[in-house]
Each structure stands twice: as structure tokens, then as C-alpha cells.
Design a protein around this motif. Structure first.
Motif, PDB file in Angstrom:
ATOM      1  N   GLU A 144      -1.945   2.818  -4.648  1.00  0.00           N
ATOM      2  CA  GLU A 144      -1.100   3.997  -4.855  1.00  0.00           C
ATOM      3  C   GLU A 144      -1.382   4.624  -6.224  1.00  0.00           C
ATOM      4  OE1 GLU A 144       3.191   3.435  -4.483  1.00  0.00           O
ATOM      5  OE2 GLU A 144       3.522   5.534  -4.977  1.00  0.00           O
ATOM      6  N   GLU A 145      -1.589   3.783  -7.235  1.00  0.00           N
ATOM      7  CA  GLU A 145      -1.863   4.301  -8.588  1.00  0.00           C
ATOM      8  C   GLU A 145      -3.182   5.081  -8.622  1.00  0.00           C
ATOM      9  OE1 GLU A 145       0.647   4.076 -10.395  1.00  0.00           O
ATOM     10  OE2 GLU A 145       1.449   2.062 -10.652  1.00  0.00           O
ATOM     11  N   LEU A 146      -4.158   4.654  -7.817  1.00  0.00           N
ATOM     12  CA  LEU A 146      -5.418   5.416  -7.748  1.00  0.00           C
ATOM     13  C   LEU A 146      -5.152   6.834  -7.257  1.00  0.00           C
ATOM     14  CD1 LEU A 146      -8.315   3.298  -6.148  1.00  0.00           C
ATOM     15  CD2 LEU A 146      -8.264   4.349  -8.411  1.00  0.00           C
TER      16      LEU A 146
ATOM     17  N   ARG B 154       8.130   7.034  -9.074  1.00  0.00           N
ATOM     18  CA  ARG B 154       7.305   5.969  -8.501  1.00  0.00           C
ATOM     19  C   ARG B 154       7.231   4.773  -9.452  1.00  0.00           C
ATOM     20  NH1 ARG B 154       8.090   5.621  -4.133  1.00  0.00           N
ATOM     21  NH2 ARG B 154       6.273   4.356  -3.662  1.00  0.00           N
ATOM     22  N   GLU B 155       7.225   5.031 -10.761  1.00  0.00           N
ATOM     23  CA  GLU B 155       7.167   3.920 -11.730  1.00  0.00           C
ATOM     24  C   GLU B 155       8.446   3.084 -11.631  1.00  0.00           C
ATOM     25  OE1 GLU B 155       4.358   3.964 -12.320  1.00  0.00           O
ATOM     26  OE2 GLU B 155       3.563   5.824 -13.145  1.00  0.00           O
ATOM     27  N   VAL B 156       9.558   3.764 -11.373  1.00  0.00           N
ATOM     28  CA  VAL B 156      10.832   3.046 -11.233  1.00  0.00           C
ATOM     29  C   VAL B 156      10.772   2.137  -9.993  1.00  0.00           C
ATOM     30  CG1 VAL B 156      13.317   3.314 -10.904  1.00  0.00           C
ATOM     31  CG2 VAL B 156      12.075   4.932 -12.369  1.00  0.00           C
ATOM     32  N   VAL B 157      10.227   2.671  -8.890  1.00  0.00           N
ATOM     33  CA  VAL B 157      10.111   1.877  -7.657  1.00  0.00           C
ATOM     34  C   VAL B 157       9.156   0.692  -7.866  1.00  0.00           C
ATOM     35  CG1 VAL B 157       9.308   1.925  -5.257  1.00  0.00           C
ATOM     36  CG2 VAL B 157      10.676   3.828  -6.138  1.00  0.00           C
ATOM     37  N   HIS B 158       8.035   0.952  -8.523  1.00  0.00           N
ATOM     38  CA  HIS B 158       7.068  -0.134  -8.759  1.00  0.00           C
ATOM     39  C   HIS B 158       7.697  -1.243  -9.605  1.00  0.00           C
ATOM     40  CE1 HIS B 158       3.561   2.928  -8.159  1.00  0.00           C
ATOM     41  NE2 HIS B 158       4.181   2.612  -7.037  1.00  0.00           N
ATOM     42  N   PHE B 159       8.455  -0.844 -10.623  1.00  0.00           N
ATOM     43  CA  PHE B 159       9.129  -1.834 -11.479  1.00  0.00           C
ATOM     44  C   PHE B 159      10.047  -2.722 -10.630  1.00  0.00           C
ATOM     45  CE2 PHE B 159      12.836  -2.991 -14.105  1.00  0.00           C
ATOM     46  CZ  PHE B 159      12.201  -3.725 -15.096  1.00  0.00           C
TER      47      PHE B 159
HETATM   48 FE   LIG Z   1       3.309   2.607 -11.211  1.00  0.00          FE
END
Ligand SMILES: [Fe+2]
Lengths: 84, 187
Positions: free
Chosen positions: B53-55, B154-159
Motif C-alpha cells: 500500500e505504501e508503494l 492511512r498512517e493512523v490505520v497502519h499504526f
Molecule cells: Fe503508513
């Protein structure tokens, strides 16, 4: 790219792909949640349908063997993501 | 991906999410690289999926920078204080942070211990979240803000997902396993 219909179809695909990504990550850490698996499978069905409709009209979304091509080679006609 | 109008000055800031320490390239490579030494399938899958996903997020940032500098000439780059970009790369993209420091593998840690690596990943997500908050403050373009808010979320979800995985690894160890340096063993 200025074709409104093509953009609208792509947007629907991207929205459904987002649903699939989000459920996928959730299921990685909650693999026994059957409701979420059903939702994920619904997203897969919807995506297959949307992608088929799109590709019939505008050519392949993916290369490397994931989609057929008309003649001439359609892949190089694709709008690139940074040009949309 | 839309921008209301080109903005070279903001391109110079947001490039850090392309090639900065807490940017999307760093995130992607960090997770895709750490997945090999994860102890069980769930964790390997999670790192594979978030890394992928980060890509995609890296491509979004690339498209954003490309559009923010569209049509800009030498004078526009000079006015934005980003003439170094023009001289060395013109409209070509390059992995640097907001201060022009090139991307380096030093931004990535891989200790091979799942607890250490997952803790690192959680910190990385928070650093990315904070950077997006700073960037959102620095632009008035509502289209750009929208894109950055999406990536912020998305960073919040990944965390959250990494936190759940860290708890699982901890539980797994607490129950009946110890980490002996490269693999789990029964206590
Ligand atoms: Fe992320």
C-alpha cells in the motif's frame, strides 16, 4: 485526460479497491471475522465486474498477463496515473 | 489526484514524503524488507500488504509533485527557492527530503527481532502522521489538503494494525515461546 465517463469509471474502481485494501488489512489481524470476509468477497465481486466493464471499453488496467489486448498493443495507450 | 494550480514552493516541501526519512519510499521498503524475519504468517502478510500500500502512496506523492511543478520554468523554481532541483533534475523527480538531503537506507531499521521491528514500524507511522499534519498546515490548496488528509488517515490505520500485531507477538511469546535470536522456541 478529458473523458469524463472514463474518469468516473476509474473512480468507482479506485473506491472499491480502497474498500478491498482496508478490509484486507483488517482481516490480516482479524482473520476469524466472518462478516468482514463476506464484505471482502462482495468487494471482489464488485471489482471484477467494474474492471471488466472498464477494460472492455478502454483497454487493460494491468499488464504482465493480467488482461487481454486488442490490436495494436493496447497497454501503451493507457492513461498514466500521473496524467489523469 | 488533483491540484488547483502549480505551486513549486509546496512541491519542495511535500517531496519529503517521496524521499524523506518518514516518506512513503522509506515506509514501503522498511516493511517489505522486514517481512522475511517475521515469526508467523499473519505478520508476514501484514507487512507485505502495508508495504505494498505504501508503494501506491509513493506513486500518489510522485504524481502530486509532478503536478505541482507542471509548467514551471527556471524563474519559478528560483522564486520558490528550489533552483537546485531545476539545475540538477529539471522536472525529473528525485528522492530527497524537504531540505534536499538525498534518500538513504539509513532511514530504515531491520533488527530481525519482531518486537523491535514492529515497534519501529509503529513509530514510523506516527512520524509520517506528524509530517502530514505539518504539510497540511503549509498549503491552502483544498485539493492538495484532501490528498494529504487521505494519506494522513492511512498512517493512523497502519499504526492501529501494527499495534494489534505487536500485541499478538507479545502474547505468543508470553504463552509458551521465547525469542532465541533468530527464531521462536518452545519454553
Ligand atoms: Fe503508513
Amino acid at each position: 485526460m478529458n473523458c469524463e465517463k472514463q474518469l468516473a469509471m476509474l473512480k468507482r474502481i479506485q473506491e472499491m479497491e480502497f474498500v478491498a485494501v482496508e478490509l484486507n488489512l483488517y482481516l490480516d489481524t482479524h482473520p476469524c471475522d466472518e462478516d468482514a470476509i463476506n464484505d471482502y468477497n462482495c468487494a471482489v465481486d464488485a471489482l471484477c465486474k467494474l474492471k471488466k466493464e472498464y477494460e472492455e471499453e478502454y483497454g487493460p488496467l494491468m499488464n504482465f498477463g493480467f488482461s487481454y489486448s486488442d490490436k495494436p498493443w493496447q497497454w501503451i495507450e493507457s492513461p498514466w496515473p500521473w496524467e489523469m | 489526484m488533483r491540484v488547483s494550480c502549480p505551486d513549486v514552493k509546496f512541491a519542495k516541501m511535500v517531496i519529503t514524503q517521496y524521499g524523506g526519512p518518514d516518506g512513503e519510499l522509506s515506509a514501503s521498503l522498511r516493511y517489505l524488507n522486514q517481512r522475511y524475519s517475521m515469526p508467523f504468517n499473519k505478520a508476514k502478510a501484514l507487512l507485505t500488504d502495508i508495504g505494498t500500500e505504501e508503494l501506491a502512496h509513493m506513486e500518489m506523492i510522485a504524481a502530486l509533485v509532478y503536478k505541482l511543478i507542471q509548467g514551471a520554468d527556471c524563474e519559478d523554481f528560483k522564486a520558490a527557492g528550489w533552483e537546485g532541483q531545476y539545475v540538477q533534475h529539471d522536472h525529473g523527480l528525485f528522492w530527497t527530503d524537504a531540505n534536499g538531503v538525498p534518500w538513504t537506507a539509513k532511514y530504515i531499521a531491520a533488527l530481525g527481532d519482531p518486537i523491535t521491528d514492529l515497534t519501529e514500524d509503529m513509530a514510523a507511522e506516527q512520524k509520517a502522521r506528524t509530517t502530514y499534519e505539518h504539510l497540511i498546515e503549509c498549503t491552502d490548496d483544498p485539493c492538495v489538503k484532501d490528498t494529504l488528509r487521505f494519506l494522513w488517515e492511512r498512517e493512523v490505520v497502519h499504526f492501529q494494525r501494527f499495534g494489534e500485531m505487536l500485541n499478538e507477538v507479545n502474547e505468543y511469546m508470553g504463552k509458551c515461546h521465547i525469542w532465541n535470536g533468530h527464531k521462536f522456541e518452545k519454553k
